[in-house]
Scaffold this motif. Structure first.
Motif, PDB file in Angstrom:
ATOM      1  N   VAL A  42       0.851  -0.861  -0.043  1.00  0.00           N
ATOM      2  CA  VAL A  42       0.042   0.031  -0.170  1.00  0.00           C
ATOM      3  C   VAL A  42       1.005   1.002   0.084  1.00  0.00           C
ATOM      4  O   VAL A  42       0.559   2.064  -0.835  1.00  0.00           O
ATOM      5  N   THR A  43       1.977   1.228   0.760  1.00  0.00           N
ATOM      6  CA  THR A  43       2.870   2.412   1.017  1.00  0.00           C
ATOM      7  C   THR A  43       3.898   2.622  -0.115  1.00  0.00           C
ATOM      8  O   THR A  43       4.724   3.369   0.208  1.00  0.00           O
ATOM      9  N   GLY A  44       3.979   1.424  -1.066  1.00  0.00           N
ATOM     10  CA  GLY A  44       5.273   1.802  -2.114  1.00  0.00           C
ATOM     11  C   GLY A  44       5.463   0.326  -2.427  1.00  0.00           C
ATOM     12  O   GLY A  44       4.753  -0.510  -2.648  1.00  0.00           O
ATOM     13  N   LYS A  45       6.643   0.132  -2.809  1.00  0.00           N
ATOM     14  CA  LYS A  45       7.162  -1.080  -3.403  1.00  0.00           C
ATOM     15  C   LYS A  45       8.728  -1.273  -3.254  1.00  0.00           C
ATOM     16  O   LYS A  45       9.455  -0.434  -2.676  1.00  0.00           O
ATOM     17  N   HIS A  46       9.138  -2.407  -3.475  1.00  0.00           N
ATOM     18  CA  HIS A  46      10.649  -2.907  -3.360  1.00  0.00           C
ATOM     19  C   HIS A  46      10.837  -3.640  -4.873  1.00  0.00           C
ATOM     20  O   HIS A  46       9.919  -4.202  -5.228  1.00  0.00           O
ATOM     21  N   VAL A  47      12.230  -3.662  -5.074  1.00  0.00           N
ATOM     22  CA  VAL A  47      12.484  -4.419  -6.365  1.00  0.00           C
ATOM     23  C   VAL A  47      13.876  -4.925  -5.891  1.00  0.00           C
ATOM     24  O   VAL A  47      14.455  -4.522  -5.263  1.00  0.00           O
ATOM     25  N   GLY A  48      14.303  -5.762  -6.677  1.00  0.00           N
ATOM     26  CA  GLY A  48      15.445  -6.520  -6.668  1.00  0.00           C
ATOM     27  C   GLY A  48      15.745  -7.708  -7.830  1.00  0.00           C
ATOM     28  O   GLY A  48      14.999  -7.907  -8.958  1.00  0.00           O
ATOM     29  N   THR A  49      16.577  -8.391  -7.458  1.00  0.00           N
ATOM     30  CA  THR A  49      17.063  -9.583  -8.415  1.00  0.00           C
ATOM     31  C   THR A  49      16.925 -10.759  -7.760  1.00  0.00           C
ATOM     32  O   THR A  49      16.860 -10.973  -6.514  1.00  0.00           O
ATOM     33  N   ILE A  50      16.987 -12.026  -8.518  1.00  0.00           N
ATOM     34  CA  ILE A  50      16.926 -13.160  -8.264  1.00  0.00           C
ATOM     35  C   ILE A  50      17.609 -14.207  -9.181  1.00  0.00           C
ATOM     36  O   ILE A  50      17.435 -13.766 -10.373  1.00  0.00           O
ATOM     37  N   ASP A  51      18.581 -15.003  -8.661  1.00  0.00           N
ATOM     38  CA  ASP A  51      19.426 -15.704  -9.841  1.00  0.00           C
ATOM     39  C   ASP A  51      18.677 -17.047 -10.433  1.00  0.00           C
ATOM     40  O   ASP A  51      18.004 -17.723  -9.639  1.00  0.00           O
ATOM     41  N   LEU A  52      18.817 -16.957 -11.812  1.00  0.00           N
ATOM     42  CA  LEU A  52      18.373 -18.200 -12.380  1.00  0.00           C
ATOM     43  C   LEU A  52      19.512 -19.251 -12.193  1.00  0.00           C
ATOM     44  O   LEU A  52      20.703 -18.991 -12.419  1.00  0.00           O
TER      45      LEU A  52
END
Length: 188
Positions: A42-52
């Motif tokens: 509700v108050t925003g977002k987070h982003v990131g990565t994850i490995d194959l």
């Protein structure tokens, strides 16, 4: 007569073989492929990565006939935070509240069907997160040896319920949306 029969059989076999396409396995390069995730609240977002971890397409000519991909869940990385906040979020995402990576170190996507339309494939598959497997459908774009898609996943279907307004009342601004996205770029 026996020689003529043999020559005809050989000609039919060679002719048939030239029209038969053999499926080949195209391994995906984990070094040049990438997966970026986005989770919203509700108050925003987070982003990131994850490995194959590894993966491959089964191809017949330009047609995808199958494939299997494993994602290293312990590699969850948050790229929009730093310091203690980053470590706390990554630890929480790896905990049993979310993906339980100690018990479920990999997620898996198995392609079960694909229909090619130009440079786009409409792909159907089975996605396994934690102990749950659910069907998914998405469009996969091809540009040379690169394949890309944005896959939207409803985490609540995979028993990832922490902060979900679908399961808990009165969360207010602590609500985390059920859908998260994976921006996937694969290279063969």
């Amino acid at each position: 007569m026996k020689t003529v029969k043999s020559i005809l059989i050989l000609a039919v076999a060679v002719g048939t073989a030239s029209f038969t396409t053999k499926a080949i396995m195209e391994k995906v390069s984990v070094k040049t492929s990438s997966i970026t995730w986005t989770g919203k609240k509700v108050t925003g977002k987070h982003v990131g990565t994850i490995d194959l971890k590894d993966g491959f397409f089964t191809m017949e000519g330009d047609n995808i006939t199958g494939g299997e991909f494993h994602i290293d869940m312990a590699s969850i990385n948050c790229t929009d935070l730093s310091g203690d906040s980053k470590g706390q979020l990554e630890g929480h995402l790896k905990s049993d509240d979310f993906f339980g990576v100690d018990n479920y170190p990999t997620a898996k996507l198995v392609i079960t069907n694909s229909v090619k339309q130009g440079n786009t494939y409409k792909v159907t598959g089975d996605l396994t997160i934690k102990k749950t497997t659910e069907p998914v459908t998405f469009e996969l774009e091809r540009a040379g040896n690169n394949f890309s898609t944005v896959l939207t996943i409803d985490r609540s279907k995979y028993d990832v319920r922490y902060g979900s307004g679908s399961f808990f009342d009165n969360l207010g601004d602590k609500t985390i949306y059920d859908d998260f996205t994976l921006d996937i770029n694969l290279s063969i």
